[in-house]
Scaffold this motif. Structure first.
Motif, PDB file in Angstrom:
ATOM      1  N   THR A  60     -26.068 -29.074  20.635  1.00 42.35           N
ATOM      2  CA  THR A  60     -25.983 -27.772  19.981  1.00 42.35           C
ATOM      3  C   THR A  60     -25.282 -26.806  20.935  1.00 42.35           C
ATOM      4  OG1 THR A  60     -28.102 -27.026  20.846  1.00 42.35           O
ATOM      5  CG2 THR A  60     -28.140 -28.156  18.709  1.00 42.35           C
ATOM      6  N   PRO A  61     -24.622 -25.764  20.423  1.00 48.28           N
ATOM      7  CA  PRO A  61     -23.907 -24.846  21.318  1.00 48.28           C
ATOM      8  C   PRO A  61     -24.806 -23.878  22.073  1.00 48.28           C
ATOM      9  CG  PRO A  61     -23.580 -24.220  19.041  1.00 48.28           C
ATOM     10  CD  PRO A  61     -24.337 -25.502  19.026  1.00 48.28           C
ATOM     11  N   GLY A  86     -31.994 -19.725  20.385  1.00 42.08           N
ATOM     12  CA  GLY A  86     -31.554 -18.503  21.038  1.00 42.08           C
ATOM     13  C   GLY A  86     -31.286 -18.653  22.523  1.00 42.08           C
ATOM     14  N   SER A  87     -31.808 -19.693  23.140  1.00 46.82           N
ATOM     15  CA  SER A  87     -31.591 -19.935  24.562  1.00 46.82           C
ATOM     16  C   SER A  87     -30.180 -20.488  24.782  1.00 46.82           C
ATOM     17  CB  SER A  87     -32.626 -20.951  25.048  1.00 46.82           C
ATOM     18  OG  SER A  87     -32.275 -21.446  26.305  1.00 46.82           O
ATOM     19  N   PRO A  88     -29.581 -20.255  25.939  1.00 52.01           N
ATOM     20  CA  PRO A  88     -28.256 -20.830  26.214  1.00 52.01           C
ATOM     21  C   PRO A  88     -28.286 -22.341  26.441  1.00 52.01           C
ATOM     22  CG  PRO A  88     -29.043 -19.592  28.118  1.00 52.01           C
ATOM     23  CD  PRO A  88     -30.020 -19.347  27.014  1.00 52.01           C
ATOM     24  N   ILE A  89     -29.468 -22.927  26.484  1.00 51.53           N
ATOM     25  CA  ILE A  89     -29.587 -24.369  26.716  1.00 51.53           C
ATOM     26  C   ILE A  89     -29.062 -25.142  25.517  1.00 51.53           C
ATOM     27  CG2 ILE A  89     -31.241 -26.257  27.061  1.00 51.53           C
ATOM     28  CD1 ILE A  89     -32.965 -24.272  28.621  1.00 51.53           C
ATOM     29  N   HIS A  90     -28.255 -26.166  25.792  1.00 49.20           N
ATOM     30  CA  HIS A  90     -27.709 -27.030  24.746  1.00 49.20           C
ATOM     31  C   HIS A  90     -28.679 -28.191  24.532  1.00 49.20           C
ATOM     32  CE1 HIS A  90     -23.314 -25.597  25.419  1.00 49.20           C
ATOM     33  NE2 HIS A  90     -24.179 -24.665  25.767  1.00 49.20           N
ATOM     34  N   ILE A  91     -28.997 -28.479  23.270  1.00 51.22           N
ATOM     35  CA  ILE A  91     -29.942 -29.545  22.936  1.00 51.22           C
ATOM     36  C   ILE A  91     -29.180 -30.733  22.351  1.00 51.22           C
ATOM     37  CG2 ILE A  91     -31.893 -30.176  21.453  1.00 51.22           C
ATOM     38  CD1 ILE A  91     -32.657 -28.265  23.698  1.00 51.22           C
TER      39      ILE A  91
END
Length: 189
Positions: free
Chosen positions: A45-46, A142-147
Motif C-alpha cells: 500500500t502507498p 494514515g501512517s506512512p508505513i507501507h503494508i
C-alpha cells in the motif's frame, strides 16, 4: 497586507488540494492460469492515506473454477479503509499509462478486519476460457508505513457437461456389472 495575501493563498491551496493524494495504480500481468494456485505479485500500500488500485491481469486457457483472495497484516491506523477485491472480465485497457484494464464486474468482496490483519475472498466462480483481471483497491492507512498485500488466484479445471455424463454412464456400467456378477455367483453355487 502581505500577511493577508499569504493567508488567502494558503486557504486557496488547501481548498483546491484533494483530500487524498493522487491514486497509486499498479498493473501486473500474471499470464495464463491453468489448474494451479498462483501468488499475486508482491505489492505494498502507498501509506499516508493515499488511494490505490492494484490490477492483476490473467487468462484462462479453458473453463475453470476461480477463487481470488488477499490478506495483509495491517492493524490500527495502518488498516486499509474502503478496501475491496473484485474479479472482472477483461475487455480492453485504458488508452493512457498505466493502461489499467477495463471490463465488467463478475463479483467483489470487501476487505474485512480480522484478527491480525485484513482479508477478502471472492468465492469460487466458474469462468470460461478468456481474459480476466482481479483488482485490489482502497485507501491505505494514515501512517506512512507501507503494508504488504499478499494474494492468490486459484484455478481448478471444470469438467464439461459431456465429461460428467460419460463419468456417470461409466459408474452406472460398473455398478450394473458388479450386481450382475454377484447374481451369477449366487446362482452358480
Amino acid at each position: 497586507m502581505l500577511r493577508n495575501s499569504v493567508y488567502a493563498l494558503a486557504v486557496a491551496v488547501a481548498v483546491a488540494a484533494p483530500a487524498h493524494a493522487a491514486t497509486q495504480i499498479t498493473v501486473d500481468n500474471i499470464g495464463a492460469v491453468f489448474n494451479q494456485s498462483l501468488a499475486l505479485p508482491a505489492q505494498d500500500t502507498p501509506g499516508s492515506g493515499i488511494g490505490f488500485s492494484e490490477f492483476f491481469e490473467f487468462s484462462l486457457p479453458t473453463s475453470e473454477t476461480v477463487t481470488v483472495s488477499v490478506s495483509d497484516s495491517a492493524i490500527g491506523n495502518l488498516r486499509i479503509t474502503g478496501g475491496s477485491l473484485s474479479l472482472n472480465n477483461f475487455t480492453s485497457s485504458a488508452p493512457v499509462s498505466p493502461f489499467q484494464p477495463i471490463g465488467s464486474l463478475i463479483e467483489s468482496s470487501a476487505i474485512l478486519n480480522v484478527l491480525g490483519g485484513q482479508e477478502a475472498t471472492v468465492a469460487p466462480d466458474v469462468l470460461g476460457a478468456g481474459a480476466y483481471f482481479a483488482e485490489v483497491s482502497g485507501i491505505s492507512g494514515g501512517s506512512p508505513i507501507h503494508i504488504a498485500i499478499d494474494g492468490t488466484i486459484t484455478a481448478v479445471t471444470t469438467p464439461e457437461p459431456s465429461t460428467w455424463a460419460m463419468a456417470l454412464i461409466g459408474f452406472g456400467f460398473l455398478a450394473a456389472f458388479g450386481v450382475r456378477k454377484r447374481q451369477v455367483r449366487s446362482f452358480g453355487v
